[in-house]
Design a protein around this motif. Structure first.
Motif, PDB file in Angstrom:
ATOM      1  N   LEU A 163       0.828  -1.201   0.000  1.00 43.57           N
ATOM      2  CA  LEU A 163       0.000   0.000   0.000  1.00 43.57           C
ATOM      3  C   LEU A 163       0.867   1.258   0.000  1.00 43.57           C
ATOM      4  CD1 LEU A 163      -2.919   0.983   0.091  1.00 43.57           C
ATOM      5  CD2 LEU A 163      -2.804   0.826   2.576  1.00 43.57           C
ATOM      6  N   ARG A 164       1.926   1.254   0.795  1.00 48.75           N
ATOM      7  CA  ARG A 164       2.852   2.382   0.843  1.00 48.75           C
ATOM      8  C   ARG A 164       3.478   2.618  -0.534  1.00 48.75           C
ATOM      9  NH1 ARG A 164       4.906   4.797   5.097  1.00 48.75           N
ATOM     10  NH2 ARG A 164       4.534   3.089   6.567  1.00 48.75           N
ATOM     11  N   GLY A 165       3.839   1.536  -1.210  1.00 50.71           N
ATOM     12  CA  GLY A 165       4.417   1.647  -2.549  1.00 50.71           C
ATOM     13  C   GLY A 165       3.464   2.308  -3.533  1.00 50.71           C
ATOM     14  N   LEU A 166       2.176   1.955  -3.443  1.00 52.86           N
ATOM     15  CA  LEU A 166       1.172   2.590  -4.308  1.00 52.86           C
ATOM     16  C   LEU A 166       1.124   4.097  -4.071  1.00 52.86           C
ATOM     17  CD1 LEU A 166      -1.894   0.162  -4.131  1.00 52.86           C
ATOM     18  CD2 LEU A 166      -0.587   0.763  -6.156  1.00 52.86           C
ATOM     19  N   PHE A 167       1.118   4.483  -2.798  1.00 56.57           N
ATOM     20  CA  PHE A 167       1.063   5.910  -2.482  1.00 56.57           C
ATOM     21  C   PHE A 167       2.341   6.622  -2.905  1.00 56.57           C
ATOM     22  CE2 PHE A 167      -2.513   4.891   0.354  1.00 56.57           C
ATOM     23  CZ  PHE A 167      -3.379   5.899  -0.042  1.00 56.57           C
ATOM     24  N   LYS A 168       3.477   5.979  -2.781  1.00 57.75           N
ATOM     25  CA  LYS A 168       4.730   6.626  -3.202  1.00 57.75           C
ATOM     26  C   LYS A 168       4.707   6.912  -4.695  1.00 57.75           C
ATOM     27  CE  LYS A 168       7.963   5.161   0.351  1.00 57.75           C
ATOM     28  NZ  LYS A 168       9.147   4.362   0.667  1.00 57.75           N
ATOM     29  N   ARG A 169       4.148   5.997  -5.468  1.00 63.21           N
ATOM     30  CA  ARG A 169       4.076   6.198  -6.920  1.00 63.21           C
ATOM     31  C   ARG A 169       3.015   7.221  -7.306  1.00 63.21           C
ATOM     32  NH1 ARG A 169       4.560   0.787  -6.933  1.00 63.21           N
ATOM     33  NH2 ARG A 169       2.389   0.392  -7.410  1.00 63.21           N
ATOM     34  N   GLU A 170       1.839   7.102  -6.713  1.00 58.78           N
ATOM     35  CA  GLU A 170       0.703   7.916  -7.133  1.00 58.78           C
ATOM     36  C   GLU A 170       0.586   9.252  -6.402  1.00 58.78           C
ATOM     37  OE1 GLU A 170      -1.219   7.090  -9.720  1.00 58.78           O
ATOM     38  OE2 GLU A 170      -0.036   5.255  -9.951  1.00 58.78           O
ATOM     39  N   PHE A 171       1.202   9.358  -5.227  1.00 63.20           N
ATOM     40  CA  PHE A 171       1.081  10.577  -4.432  1.00 63.20           C
ATOM     41  C   PHE A 171       2.405  10.839  -3.726  1.00 63.20           C
ATOM     42  CE2 PHE A 171      -1.356  12.996  -0.999  1.00 63.20           C
ATOM     43  CZ  PHE A 171      -1.568  14.085  -1.829  1.00 63.20           C
ATOM     44  N   PRO A 172       3.452  11.174  -4.493  1.00 66.86           N
ATOM     45  CA  PRO A 172       4.792  11.329  -3.923  1.00 66.86           C
ATOM     46  C   PRO A 172       4.919  12.475  -2.920  1.00 66.86           C
ATOM     47  CG  PRO A 172       4.766  12.030  -6.225  1.00 66.86           C
ATOM     48  CD  PRO A 172       3.430  11.420  -5.936  1.00 66.86           C
ATOM     49  N   GLU A 173       3.945  13.388  -2.894  1.00 62.98           N
ATOM     50  CA  GLU A 173       4.002  14.508  -1.957  1.00 62.98           C
ATOM     51  C   GLU A 173       3.665  14.093  -0.534  1.00 62.98           C
ATOM     52  OE1 GLU A 173       1.775  14.494  -4.575  1.00 62.98           O
ATOM     53  OE2 GLU A 173       2.987  15.569  -6.025  1.00 62.98           O
ATOM     54  N   ALA A 174       3.052  12.940  -0.360  1.00 64.45           N
ATOM     55  CA  ALA A 174       2.641  12.486   0.972  1.00 64.45           C
ATOM     56  C   ALA A 174       3.869  12.194   1.829  1.00 64.45           C
ATOM     57  CB  ALA A 174       1.782  11.236   0.861  1.00 64.45           C
ATOM     58  N   GLN A 175       3.721  12.455   3.116  1.00 70.87           N
ATOM     59  CA  GLN A 175       4.799  12.156   4.060  1.00 70.87           C
ATOM     60  C   GLN A 175       4.526  10.780   4.666  1.00 70.87           C
ATOM     61  OE1 GLN A 175       5.507  15.147   7.065  1.00 70.87           O
ATOM     62  NE2 GLN A 175       6.867  13.810   8.197  1.00 70.87           N
ATOM     63  N   HIS A 176       5.520   9.918   4.615  1.00 70.18           N
ATOM     64  CA  HIS A 176       5.372   8.556   5.116  1.00 70.18           C
ATOM     65  C   HIS A 176       5.903   8.454   6.539  1.00 70.18           C
ATOM     66  CE1 HIS A 176       4.053   6.623   1.376  1.00 70.18           C
ATOM     67  NE2 HIS A 176       4.616   7.697   0.844  1.00 70.18           N
ATOM     68  N   LEU A 177       5.050   7.910   7.410  1.00 70.66           N
ATOM     69  CA  LEU A 177       5.399   7.692   8.804  1.00 70.66           C
ATOM     70  C   LEU A 177       5.555   6.193   9.008  1.00 70.66           C
ATOM     71  CD1 LEU A 177       2.734  10.090  10.365  1.00 70.66           C
ATOM     72  CD2 LEU A 177       5.039  10.639   9.595  1.00 70.66           C
ATOM     73  N   TYR A 178       6.572   5.806   9.761  1.00 71.24           N
ATOM     74  CA  TYR A 178       6.903   4.396   9.903  1.00 71.24           C
ATOM     75  C   TYR A 178       6.885   3.958  11.362  1.00 71.24           C
ATOM     76  CZ  TYR A 178       8.683   4.834   5.141  1.00 71.24           C
ATOM     77  OH  TYR A 178       8.800   5.069   3.794  1.00 71.24           O
ATOM     78  N   ILE A 179       6.210   2.835  11.629  1.00 72.19           N
ATOM     79  CA  ILE A 179       6.304   2.231  12.959  1.00 72.19           C
ATOM     80  C   ILE A 179       7.491   1.277  12.959  1.00 72.19           C
ATOM     81  CG2 ILE A 179       3.838   2.428  13.457  1.00 72.19           C
ATOM     82  CD1 ILE A 179       3.687  -0.667  12.934  1.00 72.19           C
ATOM     83  N   ASP A 180       7.986   0.967  14.125  1.00 74.88           N
ATOM     84  CA  ASP A 180       9.071   0.006  14.251  1.00 74.88           C
ATOM     85  C   ASP A 180       8.570  -1.361  13.788  1.00 74.88           C
ATOM     86  OD1 ASP A 180      10.868  -2.010  15.483  1.00 74.88           O
ATOM     87  OD2 ASP A 180      11.789  -0.234  16.383  1.00 74.88           O
ATOM     88  N   LYS A 181       9.370  -2.058  13.000  1.00 72.44           N
ATOM     89  CA  LYS A 181       8.964  -3.351  12.440  1.00 72.44           C
ATOM     90  C   LYS A 181       8.638  -4.387  13.508  1.00 72.44           C
ATOM     91  CE  LYS A 181      11.221  -2.734   8.082  1.00 72.44           C
ATOM     92  NZ  LYS A 181      11.552  -3.377   6.872  1.00 72.44           N
ATOM     93  N   MET A 182       9.186  -4.228  14.699  1.00 75.46           N
ATOM     94  CA  MET A 182       8.919  -5.211  15.741  1.00 75.46           C
ATOM     95  C   MET A 182       7.449  -5.208  16.172  1.00 75.46           C
ATOM     96  SD  MET A 182      10.854  -3.506  18.983  1.00 75.46           S
ATOM     97  CE  MET A 182       9.922  -3.766  20.451  1.00 75.46           C
ATOM     98  N   TYR A 183       6.726  -4.108  15.937  1.00 75.25           N
ATOM     99  CA  TYR A 183       5.308  -4.042  16.302  1.00 75.25           C
ATOM    100  C   TYR A 183       4.403  -4.546  15.183  1.00 75.25           C
ATOM    101  CZ  TYR A 183       7.241  -1.118  19.975  1.00 75.25           C
ATOM    102  OH  TYR A 183       7.995  -0.638  21.018  1.00 75.25           O
ATOM    103  N   ARG A 184       4.884  -4.575  13.978  1.00 75.81           N
ATOM    104  CA  ARG A 184       4.194  -5.052  12.784  1.00 75.81           C
ATOM    105  C   ARG A 184       2.926  -4.278  12.410  1.00 75.81           C
ATOM    106  NH1 ARG A 184       5.403  -9.110   9.871  1.00 75.81           N
ATOM    107  NH2 ARG A 184       3.276  -9.763   9.464  1.00 75.81           N
ATOM    108  N   GLU A 185       2.046  -4.037  13.368  1.00 75.91           N
ATOM    109  CA  GLU A 185       0.776  -3.382  13.064  1.00 75.91           C
ATOM    110  C   GLU A 185       0.618  -2.088  13.863  1.00 75.91           C
ATOM    111  OE1 GLU A 185      -2.311  -6.174  13.867  1.00 75.91           O
ATOM    112  OE2 GLU A 185      -1.636  -7.565  12.314  1.00 75.91           O
ATOM    113  N   VAL A 186       0.049  -1.094  13.214  1.00 72.24           N
ATOM    114  CA  VAL A 186      -0.181   0.192  13.871  1.00 72.24           C
ATOM    115  C   VAL A 186      -1.026  -0.013  15.128  1.00 72.24           C
ATOM    116  CG1 VAL A 186      -1.305   2.450  13.615  1.00 72.24           C
ATOM    117  CG2 VAL A 186       0.072   1.523  11.743  1.00 72.24           C
ATOM    118  N   ALA A 187      -2.060  -0.825  15.028  1.00 71.35           N
ATOM    119  CA  ALA A 187      -2.965  -1.047  16.160  1.00 71.35           C
ATOM    120  C   ALA A 187      -2.264  -1.707  17.346  1.00 71.35           C
ATOM    121  CB  ALA A 187      -4.157  -1.881  15.725  1.00 71.35           C
ATOM    122  N   ASN A 188      -1.181  -2.435  17.093  1.00 67.93           N
ATOM    123  CA  ASN A 188      -0.452  -3.126  18.161  1.00 67.93           C
ATOM    124  C   ASN A 188       0.713  -2.322  18.717  1.00 67.93           C
ATOM    125  OD1 ASN A 188      -2.131  -5.339  17.940  1.00 67.93           O
ATOM    126  ND2 ASN A 188      -0.791  -6.404  16.516  1.00 67.93           N
ATOM    127  N   ALA A 189       1.052  -1.234  18.064  1.00 69.18           N
ATOM    128  CA  ALA A 189       2.178  -0.415  18.523  1.00 69.18           C
ATOM    129  C   ALA A 189       1.777   0.311  19.803  1.00 69.18           C
ATOM    130  CB  ALA A 189       2.570   0.594  17.449  1.00 69.18           C
TER     131      ALA A 189
END
Length: 117
Positions: free
Chosen positions: A68-94
Motif C-alpha cells: 500500500l505504501r508503494g502505491l502511495f509513493k508512486r501515485e502521491f509522492p508529496e505524501a509524508q510517510h510515517l513508519y512504525i518500528d517493524k517489531m510491532y508489525r501493526e499500527v494497532a499493536n504499537a
C-alpha cells in the motif's frame, strides 16, 4: 491557524488503526481508512481529493502495508510517510508512546500523556 490543521489527513489501513490514532491526537485531523486495499480508481479519486492537503501515510510494517505504501509513493509522492518500528508489525499493536512519538515528529499535536519522557 485552524485552517492549516484541518487540511491534515492521515491515511491508515483499518478502523482499529484509526481508533488507536484518534485516542492519541489532540488536533482536528481527517483519518482515512483504506481497509487494507485500494483499487486504482479509488486511489486516483483519493489522490485528486487530497491534492491541496498535508497527507501522512501510516501503515503496518508488513507485506500488505508496504504494498500500500508503494502505491502511495508512486501515485502521491508529496505524501509524508510515517513508519512504525517493524517489531510491532501493526499500527494497532504499537504502543501509544511509540505512535505519539511518530506523530509528534510529523508536527501532529498529540496528548502529552503519551509522550515518553
Amino acid at each position: 491557524m485552524w485552517e492549516e490543521e484541518l487540511n491534515k489527513v492521515l491515511i491508515v489501513e483499518g478502523t482499529s488503526d484509526k481508533r488507536k490514532v484518534e485516542s492519541i491526537i489532540r488536533e482536528p485531523l481527517e483519518i482515512i481508512c483504506t481497509n487494507g486495499t485500494l483499487s486504482l480508481t479509488r486511489l486516483d479519486e483519493l489522490v485528486d481529493s487530497l491534492y491541496d492537503k498535508d497527507v501522512y501515510i501510516l501503515v503496518d510494517a508488513d507485506e500488505a502495508g508496504e504494498k500500500l505504501r508503494g502505491l502511495f509513493k508512486r501515485e502521491f509522492p508529496e505524501a509524508q510517510h510515517l513508519y512504525i518500528d517493524k517489531m510491532y508489525r501493526e499500527v494497532a499493536n504499537a504502543p501509544t508512546y511509540h505512535l505519539a512519538s511518530i506523530l509528534l515528529s510529523a508536527n501532529i499535536d498529540v496528548d502529552a500523556r503519551f509522550i515518553p519522557i
